[in-house]
Design an enzyme around this catalytic site. Structure first.
Site, PDB file in Angstrom:
ATOM      1  N   ASN A  91      24.081  15.024 -24.620  1.00  0.00           N
ATOM      2  CA  ASN A  91      23.264  13.621 -24.547  1.00  0.00           C
ATOM      3  C   ASN A  91      23.215  12.635 -25.683  1.00  0.00           C
ATOM      4  OD1 ASN A  91      20.522  12.080 -23.779  1.00  0.00           O
ATOM      5  ND2 ASN A  91      20.174  12.915 -26.150  1.00  0.00           N
ATOM      6  N   TYR A 156      32.041   1.428 -26.547  1.00  0.00           N
ATOM      7  CA  TYR A 156      31.310   1.967 -26.563  1.00  0.00           C
ATOM      8  C   TYR A 156      31.478   2.212 -25.058  1.00  0.00           C
ATOM      9  CZ  TYR A 156      25.997   3.646 -24.925  1.00  0.00           C
ATOM     10  OH  TYR A 156      25.480   4.138 -24.194  1.00  0.00           O
ATOM     11  N   LYS A 160      32.535   5.948 -23.833  1.00  0.00           N
ATOM     12  CA  LYS A 160      31.581   6.700 -22.032  1.00  0.00           C
ATOM     13  C   LYS A 160      32.650   6.687 -21.055  1.00  0.00           C
ATOM     14  CE  LYS A 160      27.311   7.146 -24.158  1.00  0.00           C
ATOM     15  NZ  LYS A 160      27.076   8.402 -23.382  1.00  0.00           N
TER      16      LYS A 160
HETATM   17  N1  NAP Z   1      18.789   3.890 -23.695  1.00  0.00           N
HETATM   18  C1  NAP Z   1      20.367   3.118 -22.799  1.00  0.00           C
HETATM   19  O1  NAP Z   1      19.549   2.750 -22.502  1.00  0.00           O
HETATM   20  C2  NAP Z   1      20.849   4.685 -22.904  1.00  0.00           C
HETATM   21  C3  NAP Z   1      21.438   3.970 -21.376  1.00  0.00           C
HETATM   22  C4  NAP Z   1      22.065   4.255 -20.713  1.00  0.00           C
HETATM   23  C5  NAP Z   1      23.017   5.768 -21.507  1.00  0.00           C
HETATM   24  N2  NAP Z   1      22.180   5.827 -22.657  1.00  0.00           N
HETATM   25  C6  NAP Z   1      23.047   7.521 -23.410  1.00  0.00           C
HETATM   26  O2  NAP Z   1      21.825   8.123 -23.581  1.00  0.00           O
HETATM   27  C7  NAP Z   1      22.222   9.369 -24.343  1.00  0.00           C
HETATM   28  C8  NAP Z   1      20.949   9.484 -25.492  1.00  0.00           C
HETATM   29  O3  NAP Z   1      20.530   8.527 -25.287  1.00  0.00           O
HETATM   30  P1  NAP Z   1      19.539   7.439 -26.319  1.00  0.00           P
HETATM   31  O4  NAP Z   1      18.680   5.743 -25.648  1.00  0.00           O
HETATM   32  O5  NAP Z   1      17.515   8.233 -26.472  1.00  0.00           O
HETATM   33  O6  NAP Z   1      19.591   7.263 -27.447  1.00  0.00           O
HETATM   34  P2  NAP Z   1      18.858   7.521 -29.067  1.00  0.00           P
HETATM   35  O7  NAP Z   1      17.237   7.545 -29.867  1.00  0.00           O
HETATM   36  O8  NAP Z   1      19.279   6.487 -30.210  1.00  0.00           O
HETATM   37  O9  NAP Z   1      19.130   8.591 -29.878  1.00  0.00           O
HETATM   38  C9  NAP Z   1      20.621   9.185 -29.914  1.00  0.00           C
HETATM   39  C10 NAP Z   1      20.575  10.725 -30.363  1.00  0.00           C
HETATM   40  O10 NAP Z   1      22.245  10.924 -30.571  1.00  0.00           O
HETATM   41  C11 NAP Z   1      22.098  11.621 -31.947  1.00  0.00           C
HETATM   42  N3  NAP Z   1      22.914  11.162 -32.548  1.00  0.00           N
HETATM   43  C12 NAP Z   1      23.697  10.780 -32.767  1.00  0.00           C
HETATM   44  N4  NAP Z   1      24.363  10.865 -33.257  1.00  0.00           N
HETATM   45  C13 NAP Z   1      24.882  11.575 -33.898  1.00  0.00           C
HETATM   46  C14 NAP Z   1      25.462  12.865 -34.767  1.00  0.00           C
HETATM   47  N5  NAP Z   1      26.252  12.025 -35.384  1.00  0.00           N
HETATM   48  N6  NAP Z   1      25.459  14.553 -34.638  1.00  0.00           N
HETATM   49  C15 NAP Z   1      24.907  14.638 -33.710  1.00  0.00           C
HETATM   50  N7  NAP Z   1      23.790  14.103 -33.351  1.00  0.00           N
HETATM   51  C16 NAP Z   1      23.972  12.734 -33.106  1.00  0.00           C
HETATM   52  C17 NAP Z   1      21.033  11.218 -32.890  1.00  0.00           C
HETATM   53  O11 NAP Z   1      20.227  12.002 -33.261  1.00  0.00           O
HETATM   54  P3  NAP Z   1      20.269  12.234 -35.182  1.00  0.00           P
HETATM   55  O12 NAP Z   1      20.258  10.373 -35.693  1.00  0.00           O
HETATM   56  O13 NAP Z   1      19.189  13.358 -35.789  1.00  0.00           O
HETATM   57  O14 NAP Z   1      20.878  12.767 -35.835  1.00  0.00           O
HETATM   58  C18 NAP Z   1      19.741  11.068 -31.230  1.00  0.00           C
HETATM   59  O15 NAP Z   1      18.788  12.264 -31.492  1.00  0.00           O
HETATM   60  C19 NAP Z   1      23.383   8.790 -24.993  1.00  0.00           C
HETATM   61  O16 NAP Z   1      24.483   9.585 -25.178  1.00  0.00           O
HETATM   62  C20 NAP Z   1      23.575   6.963 -24.841  1.00  0.00           C
HETATM   63  O17 NAP Z   1      25.098   6.785 -25.063  1.00  0.00           O
HETATM   64  C21 NAP Z   1      21.141   5.420 -23.360  1.00  0.00           C
END
Ligand code: NAP
Length: 244
Positions: A91, A156, A160
């Site tokens: 994730n 990005y 993806k």
């Molecule tokens: N939000 C959206 O609209 C959306 C839409 C489509 C897909 N997604 C996908 O859903 C997934 C989760 O997104 P989210 O929206 O929940 O994002 P978020 O709130 O920014 O959370 C991202 C997570 O990834 C972890 N992370 C980031 N860089 C890292 C690193 N270098 N090493 C280890 N962990 C890391 C962060 O943990 P730490 O900061 O604690 O490391 C955090 O737990 C992502 O793959 C994103 O692309 C999101």
């Protein structure tokens, strides 16, 4: 309701906030032991408390997904503490929003490392454990940009697409085995990530992180022969996926 994942172990990356936290809590509510990974230990501890309150157990294993040694340690620590793995949820992810001409090679490399390379390594390193499970699941959280192209998101989008491509290949490679590979492609979800790249979308119009978590629970608890390989999930106010 009996907990459907009692005795199962799930590893969720990016479990410190957002979608990953919601997935961890939902899997915990089904009785799973959830290995929570991310970099922020205080935030992982908060998720851990939420998983326990929901009825699951949690193990906090911080990892830096840009670093292969750290990823290998995450898998080794999961095995050491839990002795099995049934569900891997890739994730964790980052975005980068800028015109291609202003996107540096470092920006591209960071997107690639966290969004595509780390899930690849995690799939490879966890497969021996997943193959020992009665049923193993890999759920890769991709994105609408795994399928479509949005402007100002070239790094990005490329990463993806790579995640989805790897998943397609692995799903075919594992066809007929005990391990299934699923991809979820969400549109805008109400997290910190989307507020950075799409501040134009009203919060009320965004998908709730727990809605994505519900889908993960469905994929890993469904019994029977019907398989949903990929889920395209959109905001109710956005265009249906079959309209280009
Ligand atoms: N939000 C959206 O609209 C959306 C839409 C489509 C897909 N997604 C996908 O859903 C997934 C989760 O997104 P989210 O929206 O929940 O994002 P978020 O709130 O920014 O959370 C991202 C997570 O990834 C972890 N992370 C980031 N860089 C890292 C690193 N270098 N090493 C280890 N962990 C890391 C962060 O943990 P730490 O900061 O604690 O490391 C955090 O737990 C992502 O793959 C994103 O692309 C999101």
């Amino acid at each position: 309701m009996p907990q459907r994942l009692k005795g199962k172990v799930a590893l969720v990356t990016g479990a410190s906030r957002g979608i990953g936290r919601a997935i961890a809590v939902a899997l915990g509510a089904e009785g799973a032991t959830v290995v929570l990974s991310g970099r922020s230990v205080p935030d992982l501890k908060t998720t851990s408390q939420q998983v326990s309150a929901a009825g699951g157990a949690a193990e906090v294993v911080p990892a830096e997904l840009e670093d292969e040694a750290s990823i290998r340690n995450l898998v080794a620590e999961t095995n050491r503490r839990c002795g099995r793995l049934d569900i891997l949820v890739n994730n964790a992810g980052i975005t980068h929003s800028a015109p291609l001409a202003e996107t540096t090679t470092e920006d591209l490399d960071r997107c690639w490392a966290i969004n595509a390379r780390a899930p690849f390594i995690l799939c490879r390193e966890t497969l021996p454990l997943l193959k020992q499970a009665e049923r193993g699941y890999i759920v890769n959280i991709a994105s609408v940009v795994s399928v479509k192209g949005y402007p100002l998101q070239s790094a990005y989008t490329a990463s993806k697409h790579a995640l989805r491509g790897m998943s397609m290949s692995l799903a075919e490679e594992l066809r007929g085995s005990n391990v299934r590979v699923h991809v979820i492609c969400p549109g805008g979800v109400d997290t910190e990530l989307v507020s950075r790249v799409r501040p134009d979308i009203e919060k009320a119009d965004l998908i709730g992180p727990e809605e994505i978590a519900e889908l993960v629970v469905y994929l890993v608890t469904h019994q029977g022969n019907a398989v949903l390989d990929e889920l395209h999930v959109r905001r109710a106010t956005s265009s249906p996926w079959f309209v280009s």
